[in-house]
Design a protein around this motif. Structure first.
Motif, PDB file in Angstrom:
ATOM      1  N   THR A  58       0.843  -1.192   0.000  1.00  0.00           N
ATOM      2  CA  THR A  58       0.000   0.000   0.000  1.00  0.00           C
ATOM      3  C   THR A  58       0.878   1.241   0.000  1.00  0.00           C
ATOM      4  O   THR A  58       1.978   1.240   0.552  1.00  0.00           O
ATOM      5  N   TYR A  59       0.357   2.285  -0.651  1.00  0.00           N
ATOM      6  CA  TYR A  59       1.102   3.523  -0.821  1.00  0.00           C
ATOM      7  C   TYR A  59       0.164   4.709  -0.634  1.00  0.00           C
ATOM      8  O   TYR A  59      -1.046   4.581  -0.780  1.00  0.00           O
ATOM      9  N   LYS A  60       0.750   5.848  -0.415  1.00  0.00           N
ATOM     10  CA  LYS A  60       0.080   7.137  -0.573  1.00  0.00           C
ATOM     11  C   LYS A  60       0.874   7.843  -1.662  1.00  0.00           C
ATOM     12  O   LYS A  60       2.099   7.840  -1.652  1.00  0.00           O
ATOM     13  N   ILE A  61       0.151   8.403  -2.624  1.00  0.00           N
ATOM     14  CA  ILE A  61       0.792   9.120  -3.726  1.00  0.00           C
ATOM     15  C   ILE A  61       0.023  10.403  -4.004  1.00  0.00           C
ATOM     16  O   ILE A  61      -1.150  10.522  -3.654  1.00  0.00           O
ATOM     17  N   THR A  62       0.695  11.321  -4.656  1.00  0.00           N
ATOM     18  CA  THR A  62       0.069  12.561  -5.100  1.00  0.00           C
ATOM     19  C   THR A  62       0.365  12.679  -6.592  1.00  0.00           C
ATOM     20  O   THR A  62       1.312  13.364  -6.988  1.00  0.00           O
ATOM     21  N   GLY A  66      -1.797  17.897  -6.766  1.00  0.00           N
ATOM     22  CA  GLY A  66      -1.667  17.906  -5.319  1.00  0.00           C
ATOM     23  C   GLY A  66      -2.689  17.053  -4.579  1.00  0.00           C
ATOM     24  O   GLY A  66      -2.820  17.153  -3.366  1.00  0.00           O
ATOM     25  N   ILE A  67      -3.422  16.217  -5.302  1.00  0.00           N
ATOM     26  CA  ILE A  67      -4.451  15.378  -4.684  1.00  0.00           C
ATOM     27  C   ILE A  67      -3.805  14.094  -4.175  1.00  0.00           C
ATOM     28  O   ILE A  67      -3.249  13.312  -4.947  1.00  0.00           O
ATOM     29  N   LYS A  68      -3.875  13.864  -2.869  1.00  0.00           N
ATOM     30  CA  LYS A  68      -3.294  12.671  -2.247  1.00  0.00           C
ATOM     31  C   LYS A  68      -4.262  11.497  -2.424  1.00  0.00           C
ATOM     32  O   LYS A  68      -5.471  11.650  -2.237  1.00  0.00           O
ATOM     33  N   MET A  69      -3.700  10.342  -2.806  1.00  0.00           N
ATOM     34  CA  MET A  69      -4.524   9.154  -3.039  1.00  0.00           C
ATOM     35  C   MET A  69      -3.894   7.935  -2.380  1.00  0.00           C
ATOM     36  O   MET A  69      -2.677   7.886  -2.200  1.00  0.00           O
ATOM     37  N   ASN A  70      -4.728   6.954  -2.096  1.00  0.00           N
ATOM     38  CA  ASN A  70      -4.253   5.647  -1.650  1.00  0.00           C
ATOM     39  C   ASN A  70      -4.132   4.747  -2.870  1.00  0.00           C
ATOM     40  O   ASN A  70      -4.920   4.859  -3.815  1.00  0.00           O
ATOM     41  N   TRP A  71      -3.149   3.866  -2.828  1.00  0.00           N
ATOM     42  CA  TRP A  71      -2.930   2.944  -3.931  1.00  0.00           C
ATOM     43  C   TRP A  71      -2.537   1.609  -3.326  1.00  0.00           C
ATOM     44  O   TRP A  71      -1.778   1.550  -2.356  1.00  0.00           O
ATOM     45  N   ARG A  89      -4.736  -3.228  -7.143  1.00  0.00           N
ATOM     46  CA  ARG A  89      -5.965  -3.759  -6.547  1.00  0.00           C
ATOM     47  C   ARG A  89      -6.954  -2.643  -6.305  1.00  0.00           C
ATOM     48  O   ARG A  89      -8.142  -2.836  -6.422  1.00  0.00           O
ATOM     49  N   PHE A  90      -6.488  -1.461  -5.917  1.00  0.00           N
ATOM     50  CA  PHE A  90      -7.298  -0.245  -5.970  1.00  0.00           C
ATOM     51  C   PHE A  90      -6.362   0.939  -6.085  1.00  0.00           C
ATOM     52  O   PHE A  90      -5.199   0.866  -5.706  1.00  0.00           O
ATOM     53  N   GLY A  91      -6.885   2.003  -6.689  1.00  0.00           N
ATOM     54  CA  GLY A  91      -6.061   3.179  -6.893  1.00  0.00           C
ATOM     55  C   GLY A  91      -6.553   4.009  -8.051  1.00  0.00           C
ATOM     56  O   GLY A  91      -7.716   3.909  -8.445  1.00  0.00           O
ATOM     57  N   PRO A  92      -5.670   4.798  -8.638  1.00  0.00           N
ATOM     58  CA  PRO A  92      -6.089   5.793  -9.625  1.00  0.00           C
ATOM     59  C   PRO A  92      -6.409   5.236 -11.019  1.00  0.00           C
ATOM     60  O   PRO A  92      -6.994   5.947 -11.831  1.00  0.00           O
ATOM     61  N   TYR A  93      -6.055   4.007 -11.311  1.00  0.00           N
ATOM     62  CA  TYR A  93      -6.242   3.464 -12.657  1.00  0.00           C
ATOM     63  C   TYR A  93      -7.391   2.461 -12.701  1.00  0.00           C
ATOM     64  O   TYR A  93      -7.699   1.817 -11.701  1.00  0.00           O
ATOM     65  N   ALA A  94      -7.976   2.307 -13.879  1.00  0.00           N
ATOM     66  CA  ALA A  94      -8.970   1.247 -14.074  1.00  0.00           C
ATOM     67  C   ALA A  94      -8.242  -0.093 -14.210  1.00  0.00           C
ATOM     68  O   ALA A  94      -8.793  -1.136 -13.851  1.00  0.00           O
TER      69      ALA A  94
END
Length: 158
Positions: A58-62, A66-71, A89-94
């Motif tokens: 698991t990660y936190k990315i921006t 500047g929007i912080k997301m979990n990945w 498994r979840f995050g910014p991409y389809a």
């Protein structure tokens, strides 16, 4: 869903065992990610942890604006000193399917990344990939190439 494929290759002037050791440590990913992404591994791994099939990271990315997301990614395949695969498994991409290949060459290692990904939101996602996302991914890999050269030196075929 429209998918995209990018491929990047880089030669490193270090032995295969050293290359494999570096790239299979989840904590080293932050060292080769652009600082503006504020990439942080949030999984409780130690510095000597190595990837294995089934490993969840698991990660936190921006990634943008500047929007912080979990990945979250899972290591789905590992063949010692040859390749490993991470899938979102979840995050910014389809879709995110990233293959990391390593091959011994004269004087070092050839590392090849094959990335298949998709951006969510249909036609809006396709447009955002064309205008922004695809270029940002390429910039990330360009930064990574530079960071790796600074850490390990530039490969020069003898």
């Amino acid at each position: 869903m429209k998918t995209y494929r990018l491929q990047f290759a880089q030669n490193l002037p270090i032995p295969l065992a050293e290359t494999w050791d570096f790239f299979t440590s989840p904590l080293n990913l932050a060292k080769i990610t652009p600082p503006q992404m504020r990439f942080e591994v949030t999984s409780p791994y130690e510095a000597n942890s190595k990837v294995y099939e089934g490993m969840i990271i698991t990660y936190k990315i921006t990634p943008l604006f500047g929007i912080k997301m979990n990945w979250m990614t899972e290591i789905t395949h590992v063949k010692d000193q040859q390749y490993f695969v991470d899938e979102q498994r979840f995050g910014p991409y389809a879709l995110w399917h990233h293959e990391h290949h390593f091959k011994e060459i004269k004087g070092g290692v050839q590392m090849t990344d094959i990335l298949n990904y998709a951006v969510p939101y249909g036609v809006i996602g396709r447009l955002s990939n064309k205008l922004l996302v695809g270029n940002e991914i390429k910039k990330i890999f360009k930064y990574r190439e530079k960071a790796i050269n600074e850490m390990f030196g530039v490969y020069r075929q003898s």
